[in-house]
Design a protein around this motif. Structure first.
Motif: not given
Length: 197
Positions: A167-173
């Motif tokens: 997971l990278t970027g916004l998906s790390c939330v």
């Protein structure tokens, strides 16, 4: 007919407190042809992920281990259980097994044989859907994909290498609610010379 403009994702600000679930959902609506499916996929990867956000090539499934792609396909399969095409597939499989003489006589054994064959066919088609969704997420900067194998990691599959999704970027939330992520955040990054366990 007309596609909305899909500007490339900027990593600026990703992983900060400003990145939240609403932004992720908005981003998925922009970049994915099947945003609900993509969100379920990201959620399952987050559930199986290590503290660094990566999952695979093997993940814990039930009491054993499974390849990441098999785990994801099997987890997403129940979503189409009532789909008329899935019901028609089960009937076709039953007819094919009866025609070839492979259908057991006992009703319970016959139902299990049909269920097993349908599962294998659905898994095969599910991997195609999965690959398409992952490619969209990679292009949007929400996931990174590589293949890990016996001796060499590589960005292409083959030579007994299997998928690893990160997971990278916004998906790390989505990692924020996972116990492993909370533990890693509380522990902090390892110091030089210290192994991260």
């Amino acid at each position: 007919m007309f596609q909305p403009d899909r500007e490339p994702y900027s990593a600026k600000g990703a992983g900060t407190a400003g990145a939240n679930l609403a932004e992720l959902l908005d981003r998925l609506a922009q970049v994915s042809s099947r945003p609900r499916y993509a969100y379920m996929l990201l959620t399952l990867v987050a559930q199986a992920a290590r503290p660094d956000g990566s999952a695979g090539p093997m993940v814990r499934s039930g009491s054993g281990q499974a390849l990441l792609r098999d785990f994801l396909c099997d987890a997403l399969t129940p979503m189409g259980r009532r789909d008329p095409r899935r019901l028609a597939l089960a009937e076709r499989v039953r007819e094919e097994l009866a025609r070839t003489g492979s259908l057991p006589q006992a009703r319970g054994d016959a139902d299990k044989a049909v269920e097993d064959e349908v599962r294998e066919r659905v898994r095969a088609s599910g991997k195609t859907n999965l690959s398409r969704a992952v490619s969209e997420l990679v292009a949007a900067g929400l996931m990174r994909r590589h293949y890990q194998g016996f001796r060499v990691d590589h960005h292409n599959r083959g030579a007994q290498r299997h998928a690893v999704y990160t997971l990278t970027g916004l998906s790390c939330v989505l990692l924020a609610g996972q116990p492993a992520a909370r533990t890693a955040a509380a522990k902090g990054p390892p110091r030089q010379g210290e192994l991260a366990l």
